[in-house]
Design a protein around this motif. Structure first.
Motif, PDB file in Angstrom:
ATOM      1  N   ARG A 154      45.188  44.524  50.568  1.00 42.10           N
ATOM      2  CA  ARG A 154      43.635  44.829  50.400  1.00 42.10           C
ATOM      3  C   ARG A 154      43.040  43.824  49.778  1.00 42.10           C
ATOM      4  N   LEU A 156      43.581  41.877  46.962  1.00 42.97           N
ATOM      5  CA  LEU A 156      43.805  41.653  45.591  1.00 42.97           C
ATOM      6  C   LEU A 156      45.239  41.763  45.131  1.00 42.97           C
ATOM      7  N   ARG A 234      41.568  38.292  35.391  1.00 45.07           N
ATOM      8  CA  ARG A 234      40.869  39.264  36.176  1.00 45.07           C
ATOM      9  C   ARG A 234      40.436  38.662  37.575  1.00 45.07           C
ATOM     10  N   ILE A 236      38.769  39.756  41.157  1.00 50.09           N
ATOM     11  CA  ILE A 236      37.628  40.591  41.449  1.00 50.09           C
ATOM     12  C   ILE A 236      37.477  40.212  42.941  1.00 50.09           C
ATOM     13  N   ALA A 237      37.633  41.491  43.940  1.00 50.52           N
ATOM     14  CA  ALA A 237      37.269  41.260  44.936  1.00 50.52           C
ATOM     15  C   ALA A 237      35.857  41.536  45.360  1.00 50.52           C
ATOM     16  N   ARG A 239      34.261  43.637  47.197  1.00 50.34           N
ATOM     17  CA  ARG A 239      33.596  45.072  47.055  1.00 50.34           C
ATOM     18  C   ARG A 239      33.507  45.215  45.673  1.00 50.34           C
ATOM     19  N   GLY A 240      34.027  44.446  44.441  1.00 47.27           N
ATOM     20  CA  GLY A 240      33.701  44.595  43.205  1.00 47.27           C
ATOM     21  C   GLY A 240      35.040  45.129  42.585  1.00 47.27           C
ATOM     22  N   ASP A 241      35.812  45.863  43.316  1.00 47.62           N
ATOM     23  CA  ASP A 241      36.914  46.286  42.526  1.00 47.62           C
ATOM     24  C   ASP A 241      37.967  45.291  41.944  1.00 47.62           C
ATOM     25  N   SER A 242      38.738  45.588  41.143  1.00 46.60           N
ATOM     26  CA  SER A 242      39.281  44.344  40.369  1.00 46.60           C
ATOM     27  C   SER A 242      40.749  44.765  39.849  1.00 46.60           C
ATOM     28  N   VAL A 243      41.545  43.713  39.419  1.00 43.55           N
ATOM     29  CA  VAL A 243      42.901  43.970  38.837  1.00 43.55           C
ATOM     30  C   VAL A 243      43.305  42.723  37.843  1.00 43.55           C
ATOM     31  N   TYR A 264      39.300  36.335  46.606  1.00 44.07           N
ATOM     32  CA  TYR A 264      38.708  36.970  45.382  1.00 44.07           C
ATOM     33  C   TYR A 264      38.372  35.975  44.096  1.00 44.07           C
TER      34      TYR A 264
END
Length: 309
Positions: A154, A156, A234, A236-237, A239-243, A264
């Motif tokens: 997905r 990230l 960081r 950031i994809a 859709r806004g989610d991140s790791v 990302y």
């Protein structure tokens, strides 16, 4: 059960391979050896093409029909019914066994013919030899495997342990020898010939970022990969989610291999020290050292397998 049938000539096998989307970018001279080494195989609806835990003597490219590929399958007492924890369904122009063979997964796969199936069959050891001897085949496989790995995870990369300590950044640039030793710590270069590791060290450029700096942005052209030596980044994809990732992580490598725009945005959270290598330098190195290309293909394949399990 395999149904014996006509085995058309090399031209017919070449045209069948040429029709597959995953192989359409290959030049004729790259695709011809695969056609020469393969044959047509037919399977009746309801039969098993491969069973997990058993040697996989060949890989298959599905030309016609529908196949279900199962990973982590438990066969019932009757030897036919099954419970599985992962499932991939192969439509026409998909493959059976390539990911397991290239990923050197000892589990193999279970593949079941839902309809009558026509497939291209090639011995597993021959496929490995062909891909190592032809950089065009290898590069095409890396592109396809990287795209599948991006989809499987997905977009990230995997996050780091939030409690991991990062220490202080190095006070000076790393020497050539230090870069060689650092490269030895990566899975791709563990045990690699010293000239291949030296090639990478010579091609990499040390880069330092301040907190808030962007390494690259979503949608930008992917023309380099970046290995973090120190600091946190960081990712950031769309859709806004991140790791958050840290030392040892290679960023942007799948985008480069997949020949796709950045999947990302990568932003420095702390001071970051890392090493950048341009895509043309990296693939030039793989062409000079095809055993590393095969190892990278195996790593990509393992990501696909792990995501599906």
């Amino acid at each position: 059960m395999l149904v014996e049938g006509d085995l058309p000539n090399v031209r017919a096998r070449y045209l069948a391979l040429r029709a597959l989307p995953a192989l359409q970018l290959l030049e004729p001279e790259a695709l011809l050896p695969l056609a020469e080494s393969s044959s047509f195989a037919r399977f009746r609806a309801g039969s098993w093409i491969a069973r997990e835990g058993e040697p996989l003597p060949a890989v298959y490219i599905i030309v016609e029909g529908r196949v279900e590929v199962r990973i982590d399958t438990e066969l019932g007492e009757d030897g036919e019914s099954a419970r599985d924890t992962g499932r991939l369904v192969a439509d026409p122009a998909r493959t059976v066994g390539f990911v397991s063979v290239l990923g050197q997964d000892p589990r193999g796969v279970s593949a079941y013919a839902h309809t009558d199936v026509l497939a291209m069959s090639a011995p597993s050891d021959v496929v490995l030899d062909l891909y190592e001897s032809s950089f065009a085949l290898l590069r095409n496989a890396l592109r396809n495997a990287a795209r599948a790995a991006l989809e499987a995870r997905r977009q990230l990369p995997p996050p780091i342990d939030p409690d991991e300590k990062i220490g202080e950044p190095p006070s000076r640039p790393l020497t050539f020898v230090e870069k060689i030793l650092l490269n030895r710590e990566t899975p791709l270069f563990a045990g690699a010939p010293i000239d291949a590791v030296a090639d990478l060290a010579a091609a990499t450029e040390e880069v330092r970022l301040k907190a808030g700096d962007l390494l690259f942005e979503l949608g930008a052209r992917a023309d380099f990969s970046f290995r973090i030596h120190h600091g946190r980044v960081r990712c950031i994809a769309e859709r806004g989610d991140s790791v958050v990732v840290g030392p040892g992580m290679v960023l942007g490598g799948l985008d480069v291999a997949a020949m796709l725009p950045r999947s990302y945005t990568a932003e420095a959270l702390t001071e970051v020290v890392g090493f950048r290598i341009r895509s043309e330098d990296f693939f030039g190195m793989l062409e000079r050292h095809p055993q590393l290309g095969m190892k990278l293909l195996s790593l990509f394949s393992r990501q696909i397998i792990d995501a599906a399990a």
